[in-house]
Scaffold this motif. Structure first.
Motif, PDB file in Angstrom:
ATOM      1  N   TRP A 163       0.327  57.155 -38.174  1.00 26.71           N
ATOM      2  CA  TRP A 163       1.178  56.653 -39.250  1.00 26.71           C
ATOM      3  C   TRP A 163       1.564  57.781 -40.197  1.00 26.71           C
ATOM      4  O   TRP A 163       0.781  58.708 -40.393  1.00 26.71           O
ATOM      5  N   PRO A 164       2.747  57.670 -40.812  1.00 28.52           N
ATOM      6  CA  PRO A 164       3.060  58.626 -41.872  1.00 28.52           C
ATOM      7  C   PRO A 164       2.278  58.285 -43.138  1.00 28.52           C
ATOM      8  O   PRO A 164       1.906  57.116 -43.346  1.00 28.52           O
ATOM      9  N   HIS A 165       2.005  59.288 -43.951  1.00 33.61           N
ATOM     10  CA  HIS A 165       1.293  59.067 -45.206  1.00 33.61           C
ATOM     11  C   HIS A 165       1.987  59.831 -46.330  1.00 33.61           C
ATOM     12  O   HIS A 165       2.401  60.975 -46.146  1.00 33.61           O
ATOM     13  N   ALA A 166       2.091  59.167 -47.481  1.00 36.14           N
ATOM     14  CA  ALA A 166       2.790  59.745 -48.638  1.00 36.14           C
ATOM     15  C   ALA A 166       1.741  60.316 -49.588  1.00 36.14           C
ATOM     16  O   ALA A 166       1.206  59.614 -50.442  1.00 36.14           O
ATOM     17  N   HIS A 168      -4.326  61.328 -53.099  1.00 40.19           N
ATOM     18  CA  HIS A 168      -4.417  60.141 -52.239  1.00 40.19           C
ATOM     19  C   HIS A 168      -3.111  59.835 -51.548  1.00 40.19           C
ATOM     20  O   HIS A 168      -2.071  60.393 -51.882  1.00 40.19           O
ATOM     21  N   CYS A 169      -3.185  58.914 -50.591  1.00 45.38           N
ATOM     22  CA  CYS A 169      -1.981  58.399 -49.953  1.00 45.38           C
ATOM     23  C   CYS A 169      -1.394  57.320 -50.850  1.00 45.38           C
ATOM     24  O   CYS A 169      -2.106  56.447 -51.333  1.00 45.38           O
ATOM     25  N   HIS A 170      -0.080  57.375 -51.087  1.00 50.25           N
ATOM     26  CA  HIS A 170       0.562  56.413 -51.979  1.00 50.25           C
ATOM     27  C   HIS A 170       1.061  55.169 -51.259  1.00 50.25           C
ATOM     28  O   HIS A 170       1.731  54.325 -51.840  1.00 50.25           O
ATOM     29  N   MET A 171       0.764  55.045 -49.964  1.00 45.17           N
ATOM     30  CA  MET A 171       0.881  53.735 -49.345  1.00 45.17           C
ATOM     31  C   MET A 171      -0.374  53.027 -49.853  1.00 45.17           C
ATOM     32  O   MET A 171      -1.488  53.337 -49.425  1.00 45.17           O
ATOM     33  N   VAL A 172      -0.193  52.165 -50.840  1.00 41.50           N
ATOM     34  CA  VAL A 172      -1.349  51.813 -51.666  1.00 41.50           C
ATOM     35  C   VAL A 172      -2.399  51.001 -50.915  1.00 41.50           C
ATOM     36  O   VAL A 172      -3.560  50.971 -51.316  1.00 41.50           O
ATOM     37  N   GLU A 173      -2.016  50.389 -49.797  1.00 46.84           N
ATOM     38  CA  GLU A 173      -3.026  49.735 -48.956  1.00 46.84           C
ATOM     39  C   GLU A 173      -3.907  50.785 -48.288  1.00 46.84           C
ATOM     40  O   GLU A 173      -5.095  50.551 -48.059  1.00 46.84           O
ATOM     41  N   HIS A 174      -3.308  51.917 -47.955  1.00 49.48           N
ATOM     42  CA  HIS A 174      -4.101  52.999 -47.361  1.00 49.48           C
ATOM     43  C   HIS A 174      -5.091  53.567 -48.382  1.00 49.48           C
ATOM     44  O   HIS A 174      -6.232  53.879 -48.043  1.00 49.48           O
ATOM     45  N   THR A 175      -4.629  53.703 -49.615  1.00 52.04           N
ATOM     46  CA  THR A 175      -5.542  54.161 -50.664  1.00 52.04           C
ATOM     47  C   THR A 175      -6.742  53.229 -50.726  1.00 52.04           C
ATOM     48  O   THR A 175      -7.895  53.675 -50.723  1.00 52.04           O
ATOM     49  N   GLY A 235      -9.367  53.488 -48.031  1.00 53.16           N
ATOM     50  CA  GLY A 235     -10.149  54.714 -47.848  1.00 53.16           C
ATOM     51  C   GLY A 235      -9.472  56.031 -48.115  1.00 53.16           C
ATOM     52  O   GLY A 235     -10.143  57.047 -48.281  1.00 53.16           O
ATOM     53  N   MET A 236      -8.118  56.068 -48.168  1.00 50.28           N
ATOM     54  CA  MET A 236      -7.424  57.361 -48.243  1.00 50.28           C
ATOM     55  C   MET A 236      -7.326  57.909 -49.661  1.00 50.28           C
ATOM     56  O   MET A 236      -6.239  57.998 -50.241  1.00 50.28           O
ATOM     57  N   ALA A 237      -8.470  58.296 -50.205  1.00 55.17           N
ATOM     58  CA  ALA A 237      -8.463  58.882 -51.539  1.00 55.17           C
ATOM     59  C   ALA A 237      -9.550  59.944 -51.616  1.00 55.17           C
ATOM     60  O   ALA A 237     -10.666  59.765 -51.104  1.00 55.17           O
TER      61      ALA A 237
HETATM   62 CU    CU Z   1      -1.154  56.417 -45.882  1.00 54.10          CU
END
Ligand code: CU
Ligand code: C2O
Length: 464
Positions: free
Chosen positions: A396-399, A446-453, A456-458
């Motif tokens: 997936w892409p991540h912002a 962190h990733c700004h796809m906030v569900e990803h944050t 775990g993505m922080a």
């Molecule tokens: Cu992401």
């Protein structure tokens, strides 16, 4: 041809309390910014109304405008049913005002308040949003624009803020609640909506005149959608990204705007007026379809010829990048998610198998660690140049967003991209960024796809 905007397909189903001054320290009383429930007309069919959460009870909240270098003081009053904070996205802010629970302040409980008081060092287009349960609070409508005006703004006929959002709306017009927190979204692209609005309106339209010069401040406030934007009947330049001026304006073409990213566009209306059936649009791609998300109704010419090309905006006082020779990159590997290879990761100090992590609502990791690690990703001395190598080992892409700092992408040959605060790293891609860590404090990354944050993505880094 764009048709009248409209619903995106239902892709979702398919796939330290710092500087708190007493009020008396102000010349005047700080203005309240109240987060509360409200009702919005998002332009849905049959006039259906949508209960939302918003600043001032509206989505978007008020546009805050200040001049560069000016102080902003807002007393955040939390009338929501849950704790919240405000993060001032893209502002190179004093750390204590950054609005991040766990790093810079405690979340403000329901019924509580918190005084945000800071200076905006950079001119440009910024925005504010919660940083607690962002996956829910942003989806319910809590966001607004923060515009920092240049001392010498470019010569335009009008300056318009366009906050682009992507809502997931149920058949009755309410926000689709059963899917808030849905693990499927969290492990895939995040919460994608089925209704696109500009400034809270699914039928956003503006009356303009032929050859009128517009400054359009585009902001992606969606939870997770990357908007592929295009223009019709407008010609001009991109003059800034993520608030920071481009050294040379770029000819206006399609723009991909990841979550939280901004683009400042200076555009002239080139479409004919009503008698010639010309139309001007901002559109977003939905598959092969162009959806007009903003309609510019073109009236008579404002002038006989287009204005000359604008000069670049004056650069902001971001510390320049010196030589990167001898700067060892810090590696950050993104792992997890659906169709990823992650089998286990460290969570709250325990090594856990992916199935058990999913049970905890966690499915992503940076360097094998879910959520904020005890130790920062790196510690920098103030003024140190840092380089981060982001390896996207997911499908997936991540912002990716740095707090408190803007960065430049470093290409394979050492070429530097524009200053940004959020960068989309494509699946399988490796991207290096570099910046001067000049802002003391503990900063989220962190990733700004906030569900990803949330899943775990922080991580974080410390300066000073
Ligand atoms: Cu992401
Ligand atoms: Cu727009 Cu961590 O934030």
């Amino acid at each position: 041809m764009p048709h009248s905007r409209r619903s995106f397909l239902r892709t979702a189903a398919a796939t330290a309390a710092g500087l708190v001054l007493p009020a008396a320290a102000f010349a005047g009383t700080p203005v309240d910014l109240v987060a509360r429930t409200g009702t919005a007309d998002l332009g849905l069919p049959d006039g259906k109304q949508t209960p939302i959460w918003g600043y001032g009870g509206r989505a978007p909240g008020p546009v805050l405008r200040v001049r560069q270098g000016e102080r902003i003081a807002r007393r955040f009053v939390n009338e929501l049913p849950q704790a919240s904070t405000i993060h001032w996205h893209g502002i190179r802010i004093a750390n204590a005002m950054d609005g991040v629970p766990e790093l810079t302040q405690d979340a403000v409980p329901a019924g509580g308040d918190f005084l945000y008081d800071f200076v905006a060092p950079d001119a440009g287009t910024y925005w504010y949003h919660p940083h607690n349960r962002t996956w829910e609070q942003l989806a319910r409508g809590l966001y607004g624009a923060l515009i920092v005006e240049e001392p010498d703004p470019p010569d335009v006929d009008r300056d318009e803020v366009l906050l682009i959002d992507d809502w997931r709306i149920a058949d009755d017009g309410t926000i689709h609640e059963p899917s808030l927190g849905a693990m499927h979204d969290w492990a895939h692209a995040g919460r994608l909506g089925n209704w696109v609005t500009v400034n809270g309106d699914g039928d956003y339209a503006l009356d303009v005149r032929r050859r009128e010069r517009l400054r359009l401040r585009l902001v992606n406030t969606a939870n997770a959608r990357i908007f592929d934007l295009g223009f019709k009947g407008l010609a001009g330049w991109v003059v800034a990204l993520d608030g920071q001026p481009l050294e040379a304006p770029l000819e206006l073409a399609d723009i991909a705007l990841g979550p939280a990213q901004r683009a400042d566009v200076i555009a002239d209306v080139t479409a004919d007026g009503p008698d010639h059936e010309g139309e001007a649009f901002l559109y977003a791609m939905a598959g092969d379809e162009r959806l007009a998300i903003a309609t510019f109704r073109v009236g008579d010419a404002i002038r006989a010829e287009r204005l000359p090309a604008p000069p670049p905006l004056r650069p902001n006082p971001v510390p320049p990048l010196g030589s990167l020779a001898g700067v060892e990159p810090v590696t950050m590997r993104m792992e997890g998610g659906a169709m990823g290879g992650m089998t286990e990761a460290l969570y709250k100090g325990r090594r856990m198998a992916i199935q058990d992590l999913v049970g905890e609502g966690k499915v992503w990791a940076f360097n094998g660690i879910v959520d904020l690690p005890d130790e920062p990703l790196f510690a920098a001395r103030p003024g140190e140049t840092v380089r981060i190598r982001m390896i996207n080992d997911t499908s997936w892409p991540h912002a990716m967003h740095t707090h408190g700092h803007h960065f430049r992408r470093v290409g394979a040959a050492g070429e530097l991209g524009p200053w940004r605060d959020t960068l989309v790293v494509e699946r399988g891609e490796t991207a290096d960024i570099a910046f001067v860590a000049d802002n003391p404090g503990k900063w989220l990354f962190h990733c700004h796809m906030v569900e990803h944050t949330a899943a775990g993505m922080a991580t974080w880094f410390v300066v000073g």
